[in-house]
Motif scaffolding. Structure first.
Motif, short mmCIF file in Angstrom:
data_model
loop_
_atom_site.label_atom_id
_atom_site.label_comp_id
_atom_site.label_asym_id
_atom_site.label_seq_id
_atom_site.Cartn_x
_atom_site.Cartn_y
_atom_site.Cartn_z
N GLU A 1 6.01 2.18 1.14
CA GLU A 1 5.41 3.41 1.65
C GLU A 1 5.72 3.78 3.09
O GLU A 1 5.58 4.95 3.48
CB GLU A 1 3.87 3.33 1.52
N GLY B 1 7.76 6.92 4.05
CA GLY B 1 7.08 8.15 3.66
C GLY B 1 5.99 8.53 4.64
O GLY B 1 5.87 9.69 5.04
N ALA C 1 3.25 8.46 -0.57
CA ALA C 1 2.83 8.18 0.80
C ALA C 1 3.06 9.38 1.71
O ALA C 1 2.20 9.73 2.52
CB ALA C 1 3.58 6.96 1.33
N ALA D 1 -1.46 2.03 0.33
CA ALA D 1 -1.03 2.45 -1.01
C ALA D 1 -2.18 2.44 -1.99
O ALA D 1 -2.39 3.39 -2.74
CB ALA D 1 0.11 1.56 -1.50
N SER E 1 0.73 3.00 8.86
CA SER E 1 0.94 2.58 7.47
C SER E 1 0.64 1.08 7.41
O SER E 1 1.20 0.30 8.17
CB SER E 1 2.39 2.84 7.04
N PRO F 1 7.22 5.94 -1.61
CA PRO F 1 7.41 6.80 -0.44
C PRO F 1 7.02 8.26 -0.67
O PRO F 1 6.55 8.92 0.26
CB PRO F 1 8.90 6.67 -0.14
N SER G 1 11.93 2.15 -3.14
CA SER G 1 11.22 2.67 -4.31
C SER G 1 11.16 1.64 -5.42
O SER G 1 10.28 1.69 -6.28
CB SER G 1 11.91 3.94 -4.82
N THR H 1 11.60 0.23 3.44
CA THR H 1 10.89 0.94 2.39
C THR H 1 11.83 1.08 1.21
O THR H 1 12.96 1.57 1.35
CB THR H 1 10.46 2.34 2.86
N VAL I 1 1.24 4.70 -4.49
CA VAL I 1 2.37 3.78 -4.33
C VAL I 1 3.68 4.55 -4.25
O VAL I 1 3.92 5.49 -5.01
CB VAL I 1 2.41 2.79 -5.51
#
Length: 209
Positions: free
Chosen positions: A157, A160, A40, A11, A58, A37, A132, A130, A35
């Motif tokens: 992340e 994503g 990413a 990120a 990741s 999803p 947000s 993951t 930063v």
């Protein structure tokens, strides 16, 4: 020509620098894409479109679920799960699967996971969530732990990156080191130095033959 480089996506620059230190750039490309999803996924897709890679990982710092992984520990994901992808209802959260709009779960590549587990034998495996919005209350932490009994960590992340990797048919894995327990937001309890030390220590394991 068969791709031979591994792409590691973080990120932020501090995570990328911790992983990049001492690694051969001819074997591993490390890039910070932002930063969350969406950043990413977009950043990973851009990188995959401009280079040939044999795997995407990741990696970075995360929160760990208390009792499942210690602060300072290392986690390898078995699955990356978009834990807040769905709908709120009077009866609780409804995942996107129940809405009929796809899946919130992406499996990590089993061959890649096995190779990483062999080089990181003390890493704890399990689902990595993951989100947000990072969890900031004990009530939310408890709800997530109940919904996802195999979850060991949460970050922002992985899903994503996994989505972009899946679209490009590139094997995906997720590696996280733990700076704090998932729950009430208490920055005084964060152990960033330990988490970054663990990330630097894990970096050489990402060079997979």
């Amino acid at each position: 020509m068969t791709p031979y480089k591994i792409l590691v996506v973080t990120a932020v620059d501090a995570e990328a620098a911790a992983i990049r230190a001492g690694l051969d750039p001819d074997l591993i490309v490390v890039d910070a894409v932002g930063v969350g999803p969406a950043a990413a996924a977009a950043g990973t897709a851009r990188l995959l479109a401009t280079g040939a890679y044999r795997a995407v990982i990741s990696a970075g710092i995360a929160g760990g679920f208390a009792g499942r992984v210690p602060v300072g520990g290392t986690v390898l994901a078995t699955r990356s799960i978009a834990a807040d992808l769905g709908a709120e209802t009077p009866d609780g959260f409804l995942p996107v699967e129940e809405l009929g709009f796809g899946s919130s779960v992406l499996e990590c590549d089993p061959v890649l996971l096995k190779a990483l587990s062999a080089t990181l034998p003390h890493a704890i495996t399990g689902d990595v969530l993951t989100l947000s919005t990072v969890t900031g209350t004990q009530a939310t932490a408890d709800r997530l732990a109940d919904r996802f009994p195999e979850a060991v960590a949460e970050a922002m992340e992985g899903f994503g990156v996994a989505s972009a990797a899946a679209a490009a048919s590139v094997p995906f894995a997720e590696l996280r080191t733990i700076s704090n327990a998932v729950g009430p937001r208490d920055r005084s309890a964060w152990r960033m130095a330990e988490a970054f030390a663990a990330l630097r220590a894990a970096a050489p394991a990402l060079i997979i033959s």
